[in-house]
Design a protein around this motif. Structure first.
Motif, short mmCIF file in Angstrom:
data_model
loop_
_atom_site.label_atom_id
_atom_site.label_comp_id
_atom_site.label_asym_id
_atom_site.label_seq_id
_atom_site.Cartn_x
_atom_site.Cartn_y
_atom_site.Cartn_z
N ASP A 98 22.62 61.56 80.73
CA ASP A 98 22.84 62.99 80.57
C ASP A 98 22.70 63.39 79.10
O ASP A 98 22.95 62.58 78.20
CB ASP A 98 24.24 63.37 81.07
CG ASP A 98 24.38 63.17 82.57
OD1 ASP A 98 23.34 63.24 83.26
OD2 ASP A 98 25.51 62.92 83.03
N PRO A 99 22.33 64.63 78.84
CA PRO A 99 22.23 65.11 77.45
C PRO A 99 23.56 64.93 76.72
O PRO A 99 24.64 65.07 77.31
CB PRO A 99 21.87 66.59 77.59
CG PRO A 99 21.21 66.69 78.93
CD PRO A 99 21.89 65.67 79.80
N PHE A 100 23.48 64.64 75.44
CA PHE A 100 24.68 64.40 74.65
C PHE A 100 25.48 65.69 74.48
O PHE A 100 24.91 66.76 74.27
CB PHE A 100 24.30 63.85 73.27
CG PHE A 100 25.47 63.65 72.37
CD1 PHE A 100 26.29 62.54 72.51
CD2 PHE A 100 25.78 64.56 71.37
CE1 PHE A 100 27.38 62.34 71.67
CE2 PHE A 100 26.85 64.39 70.53
CZ PHE A 100 27.66 63.26 70.68
N SER A 101 26.77 65.56 74.59
CA SER A 101 27.67 66.68 74.31
C SER A 101 28.89 66.15 73.60
O SER A 101 29.29 64.99 73.79
CB SER A 101 28.07 67.39 75.61
OG SER A 101 28.80 66.51 76.45
N LEU A 102 29.48 66.98 72.77
CA LEU A 102 30.64 66.57 71.98
C LEU A 102 31.77 67.56 72.23
O LEU A 102 31.85 68.62 71.61
CB LEU A 102 30.28 66.53 70.49
CG LEU A 102 31.36 65.98 69.54
CD1 LEU A 102 31.66 64.51 69.87
CD2 LEU A 102 30.91 66.11 68.09
N SER A 103 32.62 67.21 73.16
CA SER A 103 33.77 68.05 73.45
C SER A 103 34.83 67.90 72.36
O SER A 103 34.81 66.92 71.60
CB SER A 103 34.38 67.65 74.80
OG SER A 103 34.91 66.34 74.72
N PRO A 104 35.76 68.82 72.24
CA PRO A 104 36.82 68.68 71.23
C PRO A 104 37.60 67.38 71.39
O PRO A 104 37.98 66.76 70.39
CB PRO A 104 37.70 69.91 71.48
CG PRO A 104 36.78 70.92 72.10
CD PRO A 104 35.82 70.13 72.93
N GLU A 105 37.86 66.98 72.65
CA GLU A 105 38.60 65.74 72.87
C GLU A 105 37.80 64.53 72.36
O GLU A 105 38.36 63.64 71.70
CB GLU A 105 38.91 65.57 74.36
CG GLU A 105 39.87 66.61 74.93
CD GLU A 105 39.17 67.94 75.21
OE1 GLU A 105 37.92 67.98 75.17
OE2 GLU A 105 39.89 68.94 75.43
N LYS A 106 36.51 64.51 72.67
CA LYS A 106 35.68 63.40 72.21
C LYS A 106 35.57 63.40 70.69
O LYS A 106 35.60 62.33 70.06
CB LYS A 106 34.29 63.48 72.85
CG LYS A 106 33.36 62.34 72.45
CD LYS A 106 32.05 62.41 73.21
CE LYS A 106 31.06 61.36 72.72
NZ LYS A 106 31.57 59.99 72.82
N GLN A 107 35.47 64.56 70.10
CA GLN A 107 35.38 64.64 68.64
C GLN A 107 36.64 64.09 67.99
O GLN A 107 36.56 63.34 67.00
CB GLN A 107 35.15 66.08 68.20
CG GLN A 107 34.96 66.23 66.69
CD GLN A 107 34.60 67.65 66.28
OE1 GLN A 107 34.52 68.53 67.12
NE2 GLN A 107 34.40 67.87 65.00
N ARG A 108 37.80 64.42 68.55
CA ARG A 108 39.05 63.88 68.00
C ARG A 108 39.10 62.37 68.14
O ARG A 108 39.53 61.66 67.22
CB ARG A 108 40.25 64.53 68.71
CG ARG A 108 40.58 65.93 68.20
CD ARG A 108 41.94 66.39 68.70
NE ARG A 108 41.96 66.57 70.15
CZ ARG A 108 41.64 67.69 70.77
NH1 ARG A 108 41.28 68.77 70.06
NH2 ARG A 108 41.67 67.79 72.09
N ALA A 109 38.63 61.86 69.31
CA ALA A 109 38.63 60.42 69.53
C ALA A 109 37.69 59.70 68.55
O ALA A 109 38.02 58.62 68.03
CB ALA A 109 38.24 60.11 70.97
N GLU A 110 36.53 60.31 68.30
CA GLU A 110 35.58 59.70 67.37
C GLU A 110 36.15 59.70 65.95
O GLU A 110 36.00 58.72 65.21
CB GLU A 110 34.26 60.47 67.41
CG GLU A 110 33.50 60.37 68.73
CD GLU A 110 32.87 59.01 68.93
OE1 GLU A 110 32.80 58.23 67.97
OE2 GLU A 110 32.45 58.71 70.07
N GLN A 111 36.78 60.78 65.56
CA GLN A 111 37.38 60.85 64.22
C GLN A 111 38.52 59.85 64.08
O GLN A 111 38.67 59.20 63.03
CB GLN A 111 37.89 62.27 63.95
CG GLN A 111 36.79 63.31 63.78
CD GLN A 111 35.93 63.07 62.55
OE1 GLN A 111 36.43 62.67 61.51
NE2 GLN A 111 34.64 63.28 62.69
#
Length: 601
Positions: A183-196
């Motif tokens: 699937d196309p990449f998406s960056l949800s707020p939850e995923k962004q927090r997890a990555e940070q």
């Protein structure tokens, strides 16, 4: 597998004299029948062993057998689940979902061997080999990261190429190869927090403590974007003042999935990808790949093509060493040399461009030879460069090697001896700077190197300064080899007329329908290589570089393992830098002469 192992010692050896001598020593000195000698791997002896008897065999091969295998040269794996051809009926390989492949090197024997371990998907783990070889650390992390195979007893088994948040193991056959397959990449707020959160530096995860009994440590990131780390490379420094307590390398920022791409590119169309591994080595990267395929398919290479290959490889050795020479001086404070040396590199690239049509990445070697014959006037250009370069090298010696400040910055810094070099998998100039006269071009000649006269430069200091001196002397020897190519260039074809050469010669294309079909198929799909496995190493610009090719009888690789010299060399940084100053680390990094694409692939 147990039933097969019991009869292993009675198989006749089909190998070379060196390999037969090893097999005889193993049978006499090991005293166990818990391995199976695979008879159809003619490139090197290949032993299959069960997980529980792996470490005893590895220890015996390193410390007990006569003329031991002191170097763990490589460690990789194969996902066997989709493979159709795993040997002839009488030499069928043991059943496995995944296979671990340990490759060992004995410099006394001038011999590579493989140790293979068959693993079911339900039990993907073996004991860690770190107690036997220190350099197994990174190799085991890489195999776990990309295949999901565990190593019991590993002190820090975490991802090394992929981000810590990555899902899955990319070199498994069921992992997608293209972004278009998911699937196309998406960056949800939850995923962004997890990555940070995953990016937060926690010293304990790096094997570091926050304080000693007397003081707190300071932690400093060197890189991943810094001019002194020669690429996208990070070193996490644990400092007591300016003194280095520990320096932990962090790689993977340049990982592009080069081995995964080999599984979906045709044999011929993958050649340009090899250029980008050591992007300073040019056609030197093509050579082990095409040599492996030529050995697999039994393709003879004409003498003229071999000599042209040697000449181009030595030109790229000089080009790479000039970049090292200039940036090494620059990293310890000299600004002028790199500009002079890049002028010489441009002159060299002018010759390469006239011959190949390309500069840094000509992708010019072909299966069975080279892309085209030498152009008219090539000899005049080469002779002018050979007459020009010695004077420049003598100027650089006075400018760099005899500079007292550079000597003070590099002598006695980053020292390792021959035993440590072998323990950590160091090859090439870094090994020869410890005093060991070992060069694959001399010890296991390929591409006609046995027909050339040249010396193997060595120094015995094992420090930054001697690693530089070895490379400078290698430039002189490369000039010597190129002059022999110039004076003794054979006549004849520049490519084999074997039907699997790619692209095929056009001379007989229109004679009949069969040759027309063969030309069309080889140009569109590429050749169909016979099923089998082969590994060929070359003495590349930075050390030993090899391609382990597994063919399933198709038009592309089932598995292509790229062993590069820079990967084990960077793993030595903690050993070389503890107790020194940050400024010393910069000199050490410069002296290693690595390329991050060579490390990360």
């Amino acid at each position: 597998m147990t039933g097969v192992i019991a009869q292993s010692v009675h198989i006749e050896s089909p190998y070379s004299a060196e390999a037969e001598a090893f097999i005889g020593d193993l049978r006499r000195e090991y005293g166990q029948a818990d391995y199976w000698l695979q008879p159809d791997c003619l490139d090197m002896p290949t032993l299959w062993v069960a997980p529980e008897t792996l470490l005893p065999l590895l220890r015996h091969l390193k410390t007990e057998i006569s003329r031991p295998f002191l170097m763990l040269y490589d460690l990789s794996a194969i996902d066997e689940r989709l493979r159709l051809h795993r040997g002839e009926r009488e030499a069928q390989q043991p059943q496995s979902d995944f296979t671990l492949v340990y490759q060992l090197l004995s410099l006394e024997r001038d011999l590579f061997i493989r140790i293979k371990v068959a693993l079911p998907e339900s039990r993907l783990s073996v004991p860690s080999a770190i107690p036997v070889w220190a350099c197994a650390n990174w190799y085991e992390r890489e195999v776990w990261d990309l295949f999901g195979i565990g190593f019991v007893g590993h002190p820090n088994l975490r991802r090394i190429m992929m981000p810590s948040t990555w899902q899955g193991h990319p070199l498994r056959k069921d992992h997608h190869a293209r972004a278009t397959e998911v699937d196309p990449f998406s960056l949800s707020p939850e995923k962004q927090r997890a990555e940070q959160e995953a990016l937060l530096f926690k010293p304990e995860e790096w094997g570091m403590s926050r304080a000693s009994d007397s003081s707190e440590f300071m932690f400093l990131n060197l890189g991943p974007n810094h001019p002194s780390v020669h690429g996208v490379f990070r070193v996490a420094l644990q400092l007591d003042g300016e003194r280095i307590v520990d320096a932990v390398p962090d790689i993977g920022y340049h990982h592009r999935g080069a081995e995964k791409m080999a599984e979906r590119q045709a044999w011929h169309s993958y050649i340009p990808y090899t250029d980008r591994i050591d992007y300073l080595g040019g056609v030197m990267n093509n050579l082990p790949y095409v040599l492996a395929l030529e050995q697999l398919a039994g393709i003879p290479v004409p003498p003229r093509a071999q000599t042209i290959r040697v000449m181009l490889c030595e030109f790229f050795r000089i080009a790479s060493h000039l970049v090292f020479y200039g940036t090494f001086a620059q990293d310890v404070g000299q600004m002028s040399p790199v500009f002079y040396m890049f002028v010489d590199r441009e002159k060299l690239f002018g010759i390469i461009e006239a011959i190949t049509g390309g500069r840094m990445h000509p992708s010019w070697f072909r299966i069975g030879g080279v892309a085209q014959d030498l152009p008219e006037g090539w000899d005049k250009m080469v002779r002018e460069f050979l007459d020009y370069m010695p004077k420049r090298l003598r100027e650089y010696e006075g400018m760099v090697l005899k500079n007292k400040i550079l000597q003070q910055r590099t002598r006695g810094i980053g020292v390792y001896n021959t035993d440590e070099a072998l323990e950590w998998g160091a090859t090439g100039p870094g090994l020869r700077a410890t005093g060991l006269e070992w060069d694959l071009r001399k010890r296991r000649p390929y591409s006609g190197y046995d027909q050339f006269e040249f010396d193997i430069p060595t120094y015995d200091g094992g420090d930054c300064y001697d690693r530089c001196r070895v490379r400078v002397e290698e430039i002189w020897q490369s000039l010597r080899i190129i002059r022999q190519c110039l004076d003794n260039m054979p006549s004849g074809p520049y490519k084999s007329d074997h039907p699997l050469t790619t692209p095929p010669l056009k001379a007989r294309t229109m004679h009949d329908i069969e040759t027309l079909i063969q030309h069309f198929v080889n140009n569109s799909w590429g050749p169909v290589m016979p099923a089998g496995e082969v590994c060929v190493a070359v003495e590349a610009t930075k050390g030993l570089n090899s391609y382990q090719i597994v063919s399933d009888g198709g038009t592309n690789a089932y598995r292509a393992r790229i062993r590069t010299p820079s990967f084990p060399h960077l793993q030595m940084i903690p050993l070389l830098s503890r107790g020194l100053l940050v400024s010393d680390l910069i000199a050490i990094i410069a002296s290693i002469d690595f390329v991050m694409a060579d490390v990360d692939r």
